[in-house]
Design an enzyme around this catalytic site. Structure first.
Site, PDB file in Angstrom:
ATOM      1  N   GLU A  86      -2.217  -7.645   4.427  1.00 38.51           N
ATOM      2  CA  GLU A  86      -3.115  -7.077   3.441  1.00 38.51           C
ATOM      3  C   GLU A  86      -2.662  -7.424   2.178  1.00 38.51           C
ATOM      4  O   GLU A  86      -2.191  -6.513   1.277  1.00 38.51           O
ATOM      5  CB  GLU A  86      -3.266  -5.652   3.771  1.00 38.51           C
ATOM      6  CG  GLU A  86      -3.859  -5.270   5.080  1.00 38.51           C
ATOM      7  CD  GLU A  86      -3.547  -3.738   5.031  1.00 38.51           C
ATOM      8  OE1 GLU A  86      -3.294  -3.078   4.188  1.00 38.51           O
ATOM      9  OE2 GLU A  86      -4.078  -3.259   6.043  1.00 38.51           O
ATOM     10  N   PRO A  87      -2.410  -8.891   1.866  1.00 33.41           N
ATOM     11  CA  PRO A  87      -1.997  -8.926   0.529  1.00 33.41           C
ATOM     12  C   PRO A  87      -2.872  -8.860  -0.657  1.00 33.41           C
ATOM     13  O   PRO A  87      -4.073  -9.107  -0.697  1.00 33.41           O
ATOM     14  CB  PRO A  87      -1.547 -10.202   0.602  1.00 33.41           C
ATOM     15  CG  PRO A  87      -2.449 -11.138   1.388  1.00 33.41           C
ATOM     16  CD  PRO A  87      -2.843 -10.004   2.367  1.00 33.41           C
ATOM     17  N   GLY A  88      -2.289  -8.097  -1.718  1.00 31.04           N
ATOM     18  CA  GLY A  88      -3.277  -8.040  -2.983  1.00 31.04           C
ATOM     19  C   GLY A  88      -2.589  -8.818  -4.255  1.00 31.04           C
ATOM     20  O   GLY A  88      -2.613 -10.046  -4.649  1.00 31.04           O
TER      21      GLY A  88
ATOM     22  N   CYS B 294      -4.516   6.419 -29.141  1.00 36.37           N
ATOM     23  CA  CYS B 294      -3.897   7.208 -29.767  1.00 36.37           C
ATOM     24  C   CYS B 294      -2.772   8.028 -28.801  1.00 36.37           C
ATOM     25  O   CYS B 294      -3.063   9.088 -28.701  1.00 36.37           O
ATOM     26  CB  CYS B 294      -4.985   8.499 -30.755  1.00 36.37           C
ATOM     27  SG  CYS B 294      -6.150   7.549 -31.533  1.00 36.37           S
TER      28      CYS B 294
HETATM   29  N1  LLP Z   1      -2.837  -2.456   1.654  1.00 37.40           N
HETATM   30  C1  LLP Z   1      -2.834  -1.180   1.243  1.00 37.40           C
HETATM   31  C2  LLP Z   1      -3.214  -0.142   2.289  1.00 37.40           C
HETATM   32  C3  LLP Z   1      -2.541  -0.923   0.122  1.00 37.40           C
HETATM   33  O1  LLP Z   1      -2.450   0.399  -0.307  1.00 37.40           O
HETATM   34  C4  LLP Z   1      -2.445  -1.915  -0.750  1.00 37.40           C
HETATM   35  C5  LLP Z   1      -1.781  -1.389  -2.154  1.00 37.40           C
HETATM   36  C6  LLP Z   1      -2.104  -3.165  -0.346  1.00 37.40           C
HETATM   37  C7  LLP Z   1      -2.411  -3.425   0.809  1.00 37.40           C
HETATM   38  C8  LLP Z   1      -1.820  -4.085  -1.159  1.00 37.40           C
HETATM   39  O2  LLP Z   1      -0.364  -4.221  -1.762  1.00 37.40           O
HETATM   40  P1  LLP Z   1       0.046  -5.445  -2.576  1.00 37.40           P
HETATM   41  O3  LLP Z   1      -0.007  -6.788  -1.659  1.00 37.40           O
HETATM   42  O4  LLP Z   1      -0.641  -5.855  -3.721  1.00 37.40           O
HETATM   43  O5  LLP Z   1       1.364  -5.117  -3.153  1.00 37.40           O
HETATM   44  N2  LLP Z   1      -1.187  -0.236  -9.209  1.00 37.40           N
HETATM   45  C9  LLP Z   1       0.138  -0.586  -8.769  1.00 37.40           C
HETATM   46  C10 LLP Z   1      -0.159  -1.118  -7.232  1.00 37.40           C
HETATM   47  C11 LLP Z   1      -0.729  -0.348  -6.237  1.00 37.40           C
HETATM   48  C12 LLP Z   1      -0.547  -0.780  -4.683  1.00 37.40           C
HETATM   49  C13 LLP Z   1      -1.514   0.168  -4.006  1.00 37.40           C
HETATM   50  N3  LLP Z   1      -1.637  -0.441  -2.651  1.00 37.40           N
HETATM   51  C14 LLP Z   1       0.678  -1.649  -9.614  1.00 37.40           C
HETATM   52  O6  LLP Z   1       0.104  -1.986 -10.841  1.00 37.40           O
HETATM   53  O7  LLP Z   1       2.054  -2.037  -9.481  1.00 37.40           O
END
Ligand code: LLP
Length: 428
Positions: free
Chosen positions: A287-289, A356
């Site tokens: 599940e990469p973001g 602000c």
């Molecule tokens: N799967 C689940 C269930 C998640 O909660 C997340 C991210 C991902 C996959 C993807 O994770 P990644 O590969 O992107 O690390 N707003 C924060 C990051 C919050 C991540 C939340 N969950 C930031 O700006 O660093």
């Protein structure tokens, strides 16, 4: 950093487009994504999966929509064959509107509402990643009302320290996420007795911006151990979802290479399948973001004023914490580059927005040669940039642009002031 943002004769380009051209046509602040960078990042995952996955343990890459949810980005990944990881009904509607396949979509999150469950069941999503016994009970009831069966995995909280910012650690026992490891077997047993639940897999996600593969691999070990126990109880598992979390380099840090990570994951899983499960097939889900979109986007902003005081120099930009929340929220470091390089005159600057709050900063203490009216690029802003933006101070959200070679596509228009209160009304 992405090679798709680079200087030519002192001007910063996105692919073949000079950034000043985008500022001229669409204004600032504006998020700019490189289509080539997005595809390249996806290919890296895909190639690694092709190398290590097999017919018996195929891989599915489910893009975490929360990291960058513009329809154009989702559509691009959908066309590459991606599935999606969603955490709300809104994200599901986005996936569908973008042409994504609900049957490759996972629903994560601790607070799924009745309406969200109904919507997801209606669209026959791939799997609910269930995070509590209470959620399971609700899901069973809703599926029953709809005459459907809900496919589920349980998200395990393995109590592993991902060694990242405390706000984005999710797999420690004190975090709200997942089901404590010692309790999860009970949940699987309960699910077996529920008439409208199909058990599909096991799941975990221990955090984000993880720079060391050890905790991620430790989580894989825990999931394998769980599947062993389930198989002793005669509960078959069809997929193995190890979440997202791979970190990226914002500065000069060394990030885990996607290929190396996937090689290690498959090494473990293949070994385990052979020695313990007679090569029984199991699908592996990622599940990469951030690692797909982070370096593929930047935030383009214009300096409104330079303000110097005896103790500090401030460059006040038209982008603010409402556009890019990460510095204010996590103390995150983003590289700031001048769009048109000046030969001399470097000084130390704090880059701040017009909001602000003293917390409204994008970068601190950066050596830059800048003047009023210059454009700056806040780099590596493709993940959790636009998606975390808000309307604070009644500021319309930024425009989004996707560059493809020498083509500029406006993929989201800037919010107007009228948009801001379009849904509001004054009681008579
Ligand atoms: N799967 C689940 C269930 C998640 O909660 C997340 C991210 C991902 C996959 C993807 O994770 P990644 O590969 O992107 O690390 N707003 C924060 C990051 C919050 C991540 C939340 N969950 C930031 O700006 O660093």
């Amino acid at each position: 950093m992405s090679t798709h943002f680079s200087y030519l004769n002192g001007t910063l380009y996105a692919e073949n487009i000079p950034l000043p051209e985008i500022a001229k046509q669409f204004g600032t602040p504006t998020y700019v994504y490189s289509r080539a960078a997005l595809i390249e990042n996806f290919r890296e995952y895909e190639k690694a999966c092709q190398e290590y996955a097999s017919k018996e343990s195929p891989a599915l890459i489910c893009f975490a929509v929360k990291s960058c949810s513009n329809l154009a980005v989702l559509n691009l990944f959908a066309r590459q064959g991606a599935g999606f990881d969603i955490v709300s009904g809104g994200e599901l509607e986005r996936v569908i509107a973008a042409g994504g396949d609900p049957q490759k979509t996972l629903f994560s999150g601790v607070g799924k509402t009745v309406d969200e469950m109904r919507l997801a069941l209606k669209h026959n999503i791939l799997c609910f990643n269930v995070e509590s016994h209470e959620e399971l009970t609700r899901l069973n009831a809703i599926a029953g009302e709809m005459g459907k069966r809900a496919p589920v995995s349980f998200r395990v909280n393995p109590d592993i320290n991902p060694k990242t910012h405390e706000y984005i650690s999710t797999g420690l026992k004190e975090n709200k996420f997942g089901i404590p490891y010692p309790d999860v077997l009970q949940c699987y047993r309960a699910a077996c007795t529920m008439p409208n639940i199909d058990i599909l897999g096991v799941d975990c996600h221990i955090g984000s911006q993880i720079m060391d593969k050890a905790p991620l691999l430790e989580a894989v070990d825990k999931l394998m151990e769980l599947v062993d126990r389930l198989s002793v109880e005669g509960i078959p598992i069809h997929h193995f979802d190890i979440g997202g979390g791979l970190g990226i380099a914002y500065n000069m840090e060394k990030a885990v290479k996607v290929n190396d990570f996937i090689a290690h994951v498959y090494d473990k899983i293949n070994n385990w399948r052979q020695t313990k499960h007679q090569n029984k097939p199991i699908k592996v889900i990622f599940e990469p973001g951030r690692s797909l979109v982070g370096n593929a986007g930047l935030l383009l902003t214009e300096i409104q004023y330079l303000k110097t005081s005896p103790s500090k120099n401030f460059a006040i930009t038209d982008a603010a914490m409402n556009d890019l929340m990460r510095p204010a929220m996590y103390d995150a470091w983003h590289r700031v580059q001048t769009v048109s390089q000046r030969p001399s005159g470097e000084k130390r600057w704090d880059i701040v927005g017009p909001i602000c709050e003293t917390g409204d900063w994008l970068a601190r203490d950066r050596k830059l040669a800048i003047e009023q009216g210059d454009l700056l690029a806040v780099m590596t802003a493709g993940a959790y940039g636009m998606t975390m933006s808000s309307n604070y101070n009644s500021r319309g959200r930024a425009a989004e642009i996707m560059v493809d070679g020498d083509k500029i596509h406006l993929i989201r228009k800037r919010e107007s002031n009228a948009d801001l209160f379009a849904g509001e009304s004054i009681p008579a």
